[in-house]
Design an enzyme around this catalytic site. Structure first.
Site, PDB file in Angstrom:
ATOM      1  N   SER A  84       0.832  -1.193   0.000  1.00 30.47           N
ATOM      2  CA  SER A  84       0.000   0.000   0.000  1.00 30.47           C
ATOM      3  C   SER A  84       0.876   1.256   0.000  1.00 30.47           C
ATOM      4  CB  SER A  84      -0.953  -0.042   1.198  1.00 30.47           C
ATOM      5  OG  SER A  84      -1.996   0.884   1.051  1.00 30.47           O
ATOM      6  N   HIS A 234      -7.447  -5.995   0.809  1.00 30.07           N
ATOM      7  CA  HIS A 234      -6.273  -5.128   0.760  1.00 30.07           C
ATOM      8  C   HIS A 234      -5.142  -5.627   1.661  1.00 30.07           C
ATOM      9  CE1 HIS A 234      -3.961  -1.584   0.005  1.00 30.07           C
ATOM     10  NE2 HIS A 234      -4.074  -1.116   1.241  1.00 30.07           N
TER      11      HIS A 234
END
Length: 255
Positions: A84, A234
């Site tokens: 990320s 995620h």
């Protein structure tokens, strides 16, 4: 900036960078397994974990932090893995200093821009009155009004600690993160100028790397490989740690 880090194992150096609101211990379970074959460094990025706070929070600054860490510790041609926000740091570093790393692994982030989408999380974190807070359970109850998912709250509340006087405080630099949140979402307009073994890993239940992002990935990172992890969102490394380990090992063994 001298970053806090955890170090495990011996062998080829592998540096791991966490994502927004995270810290090095998010990757500890995966890092321990990878440390069976690599010397793993798990870093706290600036304004996160146990690393120093700064008014500047940008990918350029975090890439320079990484460069300083590599040079200070005399690390030769590491593999750099970022998730990320850490993935954007890793990409920025690779584009700026391609000769300083051996391979690049980016987990669940594309080089495109992202609209601000952490508004509710930030509002929830700011809503917690640290001066009156008496327990973590109370913090969780307050945050639940904004963040209904228990797993996400537990992840966020790892940033809650007590100071020497016993008062609760945030490890993360919440004000600066809030002030620079648009910078965190910005896209990249430059890519690699020469070949570098690169792997992108995405969770198929995540919206961070979509099929339509593939062209941009291949444009900015020529020859990149893209692997997908089924039934993962995620936080791929937390949801499917063995799959991540297998994919990383496979890529490093072939490249």
């Amino acid at each position: 900036m001298k970053l806090y880090y955890r170090e495990l194992g011996e062998g080829t150096p592998l540096i791991i960078l966490h994502g927004l609101f995270g810290s090095s211990d998010n990757w500890l379970s995966v890092g321990k397994v990878l440390a069976e074959a690599y010397k793993v460094y798990m870093l706290d990025q600036r304004n996160h974990g146990q690393s120093p706070h700064s008014e500047e929070h940008s990918y350029e600054a975090m890439a320079e932090d990484l460069k300083e860490f590599i040079e200070t510790h005399g690390i030769e041609k590491p593999i750099v893995l970022g998730h990320s926000m850490g993935g954007k740091t890793a990409m920025t570093f690779a584009v700026k200093y391609p000769d300083l790393l051996d391979k690049l692994i980016v987990v669940d982030i594309a080089p495109r821009g992202y609209p601000v989408h952490h508004d509710v999380i930030l509002e929830g974190l700011f809503s917690i009155n640290l001066n009156a807070l008496e327990s973590r359970q109370e913090a969780d109850q307050q945050l639940a009004r904004f963040v209904p998912d228990l797993g996400t709250r537990q992840f966020l509340l790892k940033n809650l600690t007590r100071n020497s006087e016993g008062q609760f405080e945030w490890r993360i630099n919440l004000k600066v993160i809030n002030d620079t949140i648009q910078i965190i979402g910005k896209g990249m307009d430059k890519g690699l100028s020469k070949a570098l073994p690169t792997l992108f890993i995405r969770g198929l239940k995540s919206h961070y790397i979509k099929d339509e992002d593939f062209d941009l990935i291949y444009q900015l990172f020529p020859g990149a490989q893209i692997e997908s992890v089924a039934n993962a969102g995620h936080w791929v490394h937390a949801e499917k740690p063995q799959e991540i380990i297998d994919i990383v090992r496979g890529f490093l063994g072939k490249s």
